[in-house]
Design a protein around this motif. Structure first.
Motif, mmCIF file in Angstrom:
data_model
loop_
_atom_site.group_PDB
_atom_site.id
_atom_site.type_symbol
_atom_site.label_atom_id
_atom_site.label_comp_id
_atom_site.label_asym_id
_atom_site.label_seq_id
_atom_site.Cartn_x
_atom_site.Cartn_y
_atom_site.Cartn_z
ATOM 1 N N VAL A 128 1.020 -1.197 -0.279
ATOM 2 C CA VAL A 128 -0.371 0.046 0.318
ATOM 3 C C VAL A 128 0.773 1.558 0.005
ATOM 4 N N MET A 129 -0.010 2.442 -0.502
ATOM 5 C CA MET A 129 0.654 3.378 -0.299
ATOM 6 C C MET A 129 0.907 3.717 0.906
ATOM 7 N N PRO A 130 2.374 4.555 1.410
ATOM 8 C CA PRO A 130 3.300 5.822 1.058
ATOM 9 C C PRO A 130 4.398 4.333 0.774
ATOM 10 N N TYR A 131 4.177 2.632 1.138
ATOM 11 C CA TYR A 131 5.278 2.141 1.284
ATOM 12 C C TYR A 131 6.387 1.855 -0.085
ATOM 13 N N ASP A 181 3.614 2.313 13.017
ATOM 14 C CA ASP A 181 4.224 3.419 11.279
ATOM 15 C C ASP A 181 3.050 2.409 10.323
ATOM 16 N N GLY A 182 2.480 1.511 10.626
ATOM 17 C CA GLY A 182 0.871 1.277 9.955
ATOM 18 C C GLY A 182 0.022 2.006 9.056
ATOM 19 N N LYS A 183 -0.087 3.058 10.338
ATOM 20 C CA LYS A 183 -1.225 4.476 9.672
ATOM 21 C C LYS A 183 -1.035 5.509 8.777
ATOM 22 N N LEU A 184 1.064 5.199 9.304
ATOM 23 C CA LEU A 184 1.025 6.172 7.378
ATOM 24 C C LEU A 184 -0.044 5.321 6.131
ATOM 25 N N VAL A 237 -4.925 0.521 10.732
ATOM 26 C CA VAL A 237 -4.511 0.979 12.353
ATOM 27 C C VAL A 237 -4.731 -0.020 13.242
ATOM 28 N N LEU A 238 -5.015 -1.571 12.377
ATOM 29 C CA LEU A 238 -5.505 -2.667 13.260
ATOM 30 C C LEU A 238 -3.959 -3.487 13.579
ATOM 31 N N PRO A 239 -4.430 -3.830 14.867
ATOM 32 C CA PRO A 239 -3.113 -4.224 15.389
ATOM 33 C C PRO A 239 -2.841 -5.638 14.788
ATOM 34 N N ASN A 240 -1.009 -5.800 15.034
ATOM 35 C CA ASN A 240 -1.345 -7.324 14.429
ATOM 36 C C ASN A 240 -1.509 -8.428 15.483
ATOM 37 N N TYR A 281 -3.886 -5.439 8.753
ATOM 38 C CA TYR A 281 -2.886 -5.386 10.092
ATOM 39 C C TYR A 281 -1.090 -4.347 10.092
ATOM 40 N N ASP A 282 -1.653 -4.154 10.779
ATOM 41 C CA ASP A 282 -0.344 -3.452 11.067
ATOM 42 C C ASP A 282 0.705 -4.306 11.793
#
Length: 756
Positions: free
Chosen positions: A149-152, A244-247, A251-254, A271-272
């Motif tokens: 996913v963006m921005p990765y 960092d997944g919020k970027l 938002v769901l924790p692993n 999952y984050d």
């Protein structure tokens, strides 16, 4: 309170509650029969104790991993009594030729392109090297890039197909891919790795934590066995972690679960990233030891990460991964040479402590008691493990905890049973006549009252007697404090509390007395010279005062001359009180403002011994208070070590600068003065040497001045001459002729002469 047996055995080791609940020796001193003392003890029972395995590589018959034992014993049952620790020994021995599973997890972002080329032959090469360590070795391979996913990564259609720029041919980005399940076929590893292609992403940190989590929890897909599990994490970049997944709007924790479909991680967009603590837990739960193979640039980052992940190592990866085999071998040797014990969650009120006895007898305690280092194959180390309970669990059921060495699949199962009641409680007599005609159960020598009944023998009913009426009988002088706040009102009678120190006791009808709140002196109760009864000191003989700190003995007031306080004070409580304020000291012997003994008697000694001094004319009237004895020299004077009475040595000077020596002493109330009859006068000066010295000094000074003047003149002359020579050399002379000059020589030429 009149404590029940179950309460006593659960607490009296730390805090005695009543006369029935005390340590064993105290109960025996109170004539308690051994048969009447309930004293259950804890125990340790070993249920499974298979010996550690001795396994050789060159033996034809190979053992299965589950048949190998490295830790002993394997199961124990501990019976715990509150406050009484139980200790057992745990042994660990590294087995030779122990199986190893190694999973190689590689970053396939574009910067790792040259590294991939060197890893393509890793399978067979590593197989060959690991044969020196174990004959049972399996290897697997996985790769990761980043969340899709963006921005990765770039999500444009063209970049999703080929994320690399220019003419580079790259595969589509992915989060984690399990390329090869653990296998013992090195050539299969080489074949599949050779088919892998580099991918790409936008940011520098990679999604390696997602991949580590899946490798740890997907045991079946990865093919982990219950053997030594190694995870090699190879990258040249940092890592994303929880938050960092919020970027990317994640938002769901692993959830820490396996999400592999067709060997691909499918929930990276959902999952984050996992947190470091979450990874530590999963790696520990699955007995995985991690080796971080990273480039020099990111060594500090991964060394900090290593400190947070037990049983992990960091190696420096060359720029093209050419040293990866040596890195893996070195890291494995480092990890396998250290054993660290960890335990599962402990029940409430239970604590555990470790003491290690490592190689060469090195002993560790505290946190160091959990581990041993520098262990070679075949070395045996041991741990002394103590488990203690401070209370009984609410449900009074057995608990199970596990103890295991980090990174190993073996563990020790410890079953905990708790002693929460006495054996005599099972023989209790319900509705006993001992308990006010059947109002309670008589067990272990005390009444356990039925509901609604209170008192030592359950003699009171809560319904028939109001609590206020009962409490009134426990208040002294109609005060507000029940049992002086030092006890409990039980059926109208005060039951005094017991203190932590058994020697400290509350007593009295209203618990108003005690034996520890009396006055103190020198930080001792009653000064150490009496006993405390109902908050007042009862002093021993020869002592008085509120804190028994006043001694009636006067031996401490005797001065060296045998007088009480030197006759200058009175002895009170063994201490001199000086009546003359000029004097002080333990026996009033010091007078800071008084002249010294020598100065005080100087004039009288001088007039009587030498007929001189200021008192020469009044010597007979003023100076007849002492006996004068003359001696020839100072050696004849009395010495302090020879006397049993105070003696002072004096040295004084008269008007002629002559010294005289004497002693002053008081013997049997007689004042004695010993004086040296010969004065020590300074000799006069020798004039001749002085005059010669002065003249010689003047002459020497004059000669020195002349020499200095001469030296300065020589230096000056030489400088002037050098200056003259320099100017002479620099002079320029005119070589032309004087126009006025005419030569005196006339030359005449014969015109006829032709030179013949």
């Amino acid at each position: 309170m009149f404590e029940r047996c179950s309460v006593c055995i659960s607490s009296c080791l730390q805090e005695p509650k009543s006369a029935r609940c005390d340590d064993l020796e105290s109960l025996k001193k109170r004539q308690c029969g051994v048969d009447n003392i309930e004293n259950p003890r804890g125990s340790v029972v070993v249920n499974r104790n298979n010996p550690v395995t001795i396994r050789k590589k060159d033996v034809a018959e190979k053992l299965k991993p589950e048949q190998i034992t490295q830790i002993q014993p394997q199961k124990l049952t501990l019976t715990l009594r509150s406050g009484e620790p139980q200790t057992f020994e745990l042994k660990f021995k590294r087995a030779e030729d122990y199986p190893i599973d190694l999973y190689y997890l590689m970053d396939l972002s574009f910067s790792m392109k040259d590294d991939l080329e060197n890893v393509k032959n890793l399978g067979t090469d590593l197989m060959r090297e690991m044969q020196e360590i174990t004959s049972d070795f399996r290897i697997g391979f996985g790769s990761f890039v980043e969340k899709t996913v963006m921005p990765y990564i770039s999500t444009t259609p063209a970049r999703l197909i080929n994320p690399c720029t220019g003419n580079q041919n790259c595969t589509s980005p992915f989060s984690y891919k399990n390329v090869l399940k653990l296998t013992n076929k090195g050539d299969e590893f080489n074949r599949l790795v050779s088919q892998q292609q580099i991918s790409g992403n936008l940011d520098s940190p990679e999604g390696g934590f997602d991949a580590i989590m899946q490798v740890a929890v997907c045991e079946e897909q990865i093919g982990w066995r219950n053997v030594t599990r190694l995870l090699v994490f190879s990258t040249d970049a940092g890592f994303h972690f929880a938050g960092d997944g919020k970027l990317g709007g994640i938002v769901l924790p692993n959830d820490g679960k396996c999400h592999l479909e067709n060997n691909m991680y499918t929930m990276s967009h959902y999952y984050d990233y996992p947190s470091i603590a979450h990874l530590v837990q999963k790696l520990s739960d699955h007995n995985i030891q991690t080796i971080f193979a990273v480039t020099e640039e990111f060594q500090p980052v991964y060394k900090e990460l290593k400190n947070l992940i037990p049983k992990s190592a960091v190696g420096t990866l060359s720029s093209n991964s050419s040293n990866v085999i040596k890195l893996i071998i070195d890291a494995y040797n480092s990890l396998s040479s250290e054993v660290i014990l960890e335990n599962g969650r402990l029940p409430e009120g239970v604590s555990i402590s470790y003491k290690s006895v490592c190689k060469n007898g090195v002993v560790g305690t505290g946190e160091n008691g959990r581990k041993c280092s520098n262990i070679s194959i075949g070395d045996e180390v041991s741990f002394q493990i103590s488990i203690e309970s401070t209370s009984c669990p609410a449900n009074n059921k057995p608990e199970v905890i596990t103890i295991k060495p980090l990174g190993f699949n073996e563990e020790v199962e410890v079953v905990l049973n708790f002693i929460c009641d006495c054996e005599c409680a099972a023989n209790g007599e319900p509705n006993s006549e001992e308990c006010d005609e059947g109002n309670g159960t008589f067990e272990c020598g005390a009444c356990k009252c039925n509901d609604g009944r209170i008192g030592r023998t359950c003699e009171c009913s809560k319904d028939e007697v109001r609590t206020e009426d009962l409490d009134a009988n426990c208040r002294k002088d109609n005060g507000t404090d029940i049992c002086s706040n030092n006890g409990d009102c039980v059926c109208g009678t005060c039951e005094c509390k017991k203190r932590e120190n058994p020697a400290e006791i509350y007593s009295g009808k209203y618990c108003e007395c005690d034996n520890f709140n009396c006055d103190r002196s020198n930080n001792q109760l009653c000064g150490g010279h009496g006993r405390c009864e109902c908050r007042k000191c009862v002093c021993d003989a020869n002592y008085t005062g509120s804190a028994c700190d006043c001694s009636l003995e006067n031996s401490t007031c005797l001065a060296k001359n045998g007088q009480i306080c030197n006759g200058r004070g009175t002895c009170e409580c063994g201490i001199c009180k000086c009546t003359n304020l000029k004097f002080q000291g333990p026996t009033c012997e010091i007078c800071p403002t008084c002249p010294g003994v020598c100065t005080e008697h100087k004039d009288c000694v001088q007039c009587r011994a030498f007929n001189a001094g200021e008192k020469k004319d009044t010597c007979e009237e003023d100076c007849n208070y002492f006996q004068l004895i003359k001696v020839n020299d100072r050696d004849k004077l009395p010495q302090p070590t020879d006397q049993s009475f105070p003696l002072t040595h004096c040295k004084e000077r008269d008007a002629n600068d002559c010294w005289f020596y004497y002693t002053y002493a008081i013997r049997n109330e007689t004042k004695e003065v010993y004086v040296v009859e010969i004065l020590e006068c300074p000799a006069g000066p020798d004039i001749i040497p002085i005059v010669v010295g002065v003249v010689a000094g003047i002459v020497l000074i004059g000669l020195a001045l002349l020499l200095i003047w001469k030296l300065l003149m020589i230096i000056h002359d030489r400088r002037e001459f050098a200056k003259f020579e320099k100017e002479k050399m620099n002079a320029k002379w005119d070589t032309g002729e004087n126009p006025i000059y005419k030569s005196a020589v006339t030359t005449v030429v014969n015109p006829k002469y032709e030179g013949k």
